[in-house]
Design a protein around this motif. Structure first.
Motif, PDB file in Angstrom:
ATOM      1  N   ARG A 121       0.835  -1.212   0.000  1.00 50.17           N
ATOM      2  CA  ARG A 121       0.000   0.000   0.000  1.00 50.17           C
ATOM      3  C   ARG A 121       0.865   1.255   0.000  1.00 50.17           C
ATOM      4  O   ARG A 121       2.077   1.201   0.076  1.00 50.17           O
ATOM      5  CB  ARG A 121      -0.905   0.008   1.222  1.00 50.17           C
ATOM      6  CG  ARG A 121      -1.663  -1.286   1.390  1.00 50.17           C
ATOM      7  CD  ARG A 121      -3.085  -1.065   1.733  1.00 50.17           C
ATOM      8  NE  ARG A 121      -3.722  -2.341   2.030  1.00 50.17           N
ATOM      9  CZ  ARG A 121      -5.004  -2.589   1.810  1.00 50.17           C
ATOM     10  NH1 ARG A 121      -5.785  -1.675   1.313  1.00 50.17           N
ATOM     11  NH2 ARG A 121      -5.519  -3.762   2.105  1.00 50.17           N
ATOM     12  N   HIS A 122       0.176   2.403   0.005  1.00 48.20           N
ATOM     13  CA  HIS A 122       0.887   3.689   0.006  1.00 48.20           C
ATOM     14  C   HIS A 122       1.407   4.076   1.357  1.00 48.20           C
ATOM     15  O   HIS A 122       2.316   4.881   1.489  1.00 48.20           O
ATOM     16  CB  HIS A 122      -0.099   4.798  -0.392  1.00 48.20           C
ATOM     17  CG  HIS A 122      -0.097   5.032  -1.834  1.00 48.20           C
ATOM     18  ND1 HIS A 122      -0.266   6.242  -2.397  1.00 48.20           N
ATOM     19  CD2 HIS A 122       0.105   4.157  -2.822  1.00 48.20           C
ATOM     20  CE1 HIS A 122      -0.195   6.106  -3.692  1.00 48.20           C
ATOM     21  NE2 HIS A 122       0.019   4.848  -3.973  1.00 48.20           N
ATOM     22  N   HIS A 123       0.701   3.639   2.373  1.00 52.33           N
ATOM     23  CA  HIS A 123       1.015   4.022   3.742  1.00 52.33           C
ATOM     24  C   HIS A 123       0.826   2.820   4.660  1.00 52.33           C
ATOM     25  O   HIS A 123       0.143   1.864   4.304  1.00 52.33           O
ATOM     26  CB  HIS A 123       0.055   5.119   4.237  1.00 52.33           C
ATOM     27  CG  HIS A 123       0.142   6.404   3.486  1.00 52.33           C
ATOM     28  ND1 HIS A 123      -0.743   6.741   2.504  1.00 52.33           N
ATOM     29  CD2 HIS A 123       1.013   7.436   3.579  1.00 52.33           C
ATOM     30  CE1 HIS A 123      -0.428   7.925   2.014  1.00 52.33           C
ATOM     31  NE2 HIS A 123       0.639   8.368   2.646  1.00 52.33           N
ATOM     32  N   VAL A 124       1.369   2.945   5.846  1.00 54.51           N
ATOM     33  CA  VAL A 124       1.001   2.038   6.932  1.00 54.51           C
ATOM     34  C   VAL A 124      -0.365   2.523   7.436  1.00 54.51           C
ATOM     35  O   VAL A 124      -0.560   3.727   7.617  1.00 54.51           O
ATOM     36  CB  VAL A 124       2.041   2.116   8.077  1.00 54.51           C
ATOM     37  CG1 VAL A 124       1.575   1.312   9.273  1.00 54.51           C
ATOM     38  CG2 VAL A 124       3.400   1.657   7.583  1.00 54.51           C
ATOM     39  N   HIS A 125      -1.294   1.595   7.635  1.00 55.65           N
ATOM     40  CA  HIS A 125      -2.639   1.972   8.093  1.00 55.65           C
ATOM     41  C   HIS A 125      -2.765   1.759   9.598  1.00 55.65           C
ATOM     42  O   HIS A 125      -2.481   0.668  10.099  1.00 55.65           O
ATOM     43  CB  HIS A 125      -3.693   1.106   7.395  1.00 55.65           C
ATOM     44  CG  HIS A 125      -3.905   1.459   5.959  1.00 55.65           C
ATOM     45  ND1 HIS A 125      -5.140   1.475   5.367  1.00 55.65           N
ATOM     46  CD2 HIS A 125      -3.030   1.832   5.007  1.00 55.65           C
ATOM     47  CE1 HIS A 125      -5.004   1.835   4.102  1.00 55.65           C
ATOM     48  NE2 HIS A 125      -3.741   2.047   3.855  1.00 55.65           N
ATOM     49  N   LEU A 126      -3.215   2.798  10.287  1.00 55.98           N
ATOM     50  CA  LEU A 126      -3.355   2.737  11.741  1.00 55.98           C
ATOM     51  C   LEU A 126      -4.777   3.124  12.138  1.00 55.98           C
ATOM     52  O   LEU A 126      -5.463   3.812  11.386  1.00 55.98           O
ATOM     53  CB  LEU A 126      -2.354   3.702  12.391  1.00 55.98           C
ATOM     54  CG  LEU A 126      -0.880   3.505  11.977  1.00 55.98           C
ATOM     55  CD1 LEU A 126      -0.021   4.634  12.527  1.00 55.98           C
ATOM     56  CD2 LEU A 126      -0.358   2.154  12.454  1.00 55.98           C
ATOM     57  N   SER A 127      -5.184   2.672  13.326  1.00 57.48           N
ATOM     58  CA  SER A 127      -6.542   2.954  13.791  1.00 57.48           C
ATOM     59  C   SER A 127      -6.494   3.748  15.087  1.00 57.48           C
ATOM     60  O   SER A 127      -5.556   3.612  15.870  1.00 57.48           O
ATOM     61  CB  SER A 127      -7.292   1.650  14.076  1.00 57.48           C
ATOM     62  OG  SER A 127      -7.148   0.750  13.004  1.00 57.48           O
ATOM     63  N   ALA A 128      -7.531   4.536  15.308  1.00 53.55           N
ATOM     64  CA  ALA A 128      -7.591   5.343  16.525  1.00 53.55           C
ATOM     65  C   ALA A 128      -8.042   4.506  17.720  1.00 53.55           C
ATOM     66  O   ALA A 128      -7.838   4.898  18.864  1.00 53.55           O
ATOM     67  CB  ALA A 128      -8.541   6.519  16.322  1.00 53.55           C
ATOM     68  N   ASN A 129      -8.665   3.365  17.471  1.00 53.50           N
ATOM     69  CA  ASN A 129      -9.090   2.554  18.612  1.00 53.50           C
ATOM     70  C   ASN A 129      -8.722   1.080  18.417  1.00 53.50           C
ATOM     71  O   ASN A 129      -8.568   0.599  17.291  1.00 53.50           O
ATOM     72  CB  ASN A 129     -10.586   2.728  18.889  1.00 53.50           C
ATOM     73  CG  ASN A 129     -11.419   2.252  17.720  1.00 53.50           C
ATOM     74  OD1 ASN A 129     -11.513   1.054  17.461  1.00 53.50           O
ATOM     75  ND2 ASN A 129     -11.990   3.179  16.985  1.00 53.50           N
ATOM     76  N   GLN A 130      -8.603   0.403  19.542  1.00 51.13           N
ATOM     77  CA  GLN A 130      -8.142  -0.985  19.545  1.00 51.13           C
ATOM     78  C   GLN A 130      -9.113  -1.932  18.837  1.00 51.13           C
ATOM     79  O   GLN A 130      -8.707  -2.899  18.204  1.00 51.13           O
ATOM     80  CB  GLN A 130      -7.960  -1.476  20.975  1.00 51.13           C
ATOM     81  CG  GLN A 130      -6.837  -0.784  21.700  1.00 51.13           C
ATOM     82  CD  GLN A 130      -6.559  -1.455  23.033  1.00 51.13           C
ATOM     83  OE1 GLN A 130      -6.469  -2.668  23.124  1.00 51.13           O
ATOM     84  NE2 GLN A 130      -6.418  -0.658  24.079  1.00 51.13           N
ATOM     85  N   GLU A 131     -10.406  -1.610  18.992  1.00 46.84           N
ATOM     86  CA  GLU A 131     -11.423  -2.501  18.429  1.00 46.84           C
ATOM     87  C   GLU A 131     -11.299  -2.571  16.903  1.00 46.84           C
ATOM     88  O   GLU A 131     -11.344  -3.652  16.302  1.00 46.84           O
ATOM     89  CB  GLU A 131     -12.780  -1.930  18.832  1.00 46.84           C
ATOM     90  CG  GLU A 131     -13.926  -2.863  18.706  1.00 46.84           C
ATOM     91  CD  GLU A 131     -15.225  -2.096  18.920  1.00 46.84           C
ATOM     92  OE1 GLU A 131     -15.269  -1.210  19.793  1.00 46.84           O
ATOM     93  OE2 GLU A 131     -16.177  -2.400  18.182  1.00 46.84           O
ATOM     94  N   THR A 132     -11.134  -1.397  16.270  1.00 49.25           N
ATOM     95  CA  THR A 132     -10.981  -1.366  14.808  1.00 49.25           C
ATOM     96  C   THR A 132      -9.715  -2.100  14.408  1.00 49.25           C
ATOM     97  O   THR A 132      -9.695  -2.883  13.449  1.00 49.25           O
ATOM     98  CB  THR A 132     -10.913   0.098  14.302  1.00 49.25           C
ATOM     99  OG1 THR A 132     -12.009   0.805  14.841  1.00 49.25           O
ATOM    100  CG2 THR A 132     -10.934   0.166  12.794  1.00 49.25           C
TER     101      THR A 132
END
Ligand code: HQG
Length: 181
Positions: A121-132
């Motif tokens: 991908r273009h970026h590393v994908h991160l989430s704002a919460n643990q559940e996601t």
């Protein structure tokens, strides 16, 4: 609209707007945009008919808000997740103190050694919460959630972006900012 139809259109759009626009004769403009009229015509040419109403329904109801229209509704794009080179014209923003990344158990050792890479991908994908993050991790087997010290990365000069659908993006997360929860 029937859920199956919605998912089918969404997958078709993801494939072409993120990875292979050329396969249906489209080219992404800066920002990842294509004209809605061109997209609908290209789909029709490939015998994958989508009505304007169906397209609007998918954009509005997609479970992850993967697509958006521009202000006047004449252009459409995938909000993130591209593998082809495209400048999404996102502005760097200050991240929250911590962000999360969900992955499969099998990748953890390598990630803690070499850092989080963007892979295809273009970026590393991160989430704002643990559940996601956990849900994302489940796509890769037994899920593991890693915590990223985003505040420290930001202090050190790393840039963060937030896509229109709330996915946090960055280029690379070195191992020292990662913690296995
Ligand atoms: C892993 C979905 C070994 C990384 C989701 C991940 C997300 C490493 C995989 C979005 C590594 C790449 C993106 C290293 C990273 N060693 N493995 N050094 N560095 N990895 O699918 O984040 O449905 O490209 O942990 O909801 O899983 O497409 O990234 O497991 O938002 O809209 O390499 O895709 O959204 O996998 O998912 P992916 P991702 P959509």
């Amino acid at each position: 609209m029937d859920k199956n139809r919605l998912v089918k259109i969404s997958k078709y759009l993801s494939y072409h707007l993120r990875h292979h626009p050329d396969e249906i004769g489209l080219e992404l403009a800066p920002g990842g945009w294509v004209k809605v009229a061109d997209l609908l015509a290209a789909c029709q040419n490939r015998n994958f008919l989508i009505s304007p109403t169906e397209l609007a329904t998918v954009v509005a109801n997609n479970d992850k808000k993967r697509f958006s229209f521009n202000d006047d509704g004449s252009l459409i794009r995938a909000n993130q997740g591209h593998s082809i080179p495209v400048d999404l014209q996102l502005n760097p923003v200050i991240p929250p103190e911590v962000l999360y990344h969900g992955t499969g158990r099998g990748a953890v050792e390598s990630i803690l050694k070499t850092g989080l890479q963007k892979m295809s991908r273009h970026h590393v994908h991160l989430s704002a919460n643990q559940e996601t993050a956990r849900t994302v991790g489940m796509r890769h087997g037994s899920p593991v959630v890693l915590e990223i010290n985003a505040a420290a990365m930001y202090q050190a000069g790393y840039q963060f972006y937030c896509s229109e659908n709330g996915v946090w993006l960055t280029d690379f997360v070195p191992p020292e900012y990662l913690k296995n929860l």
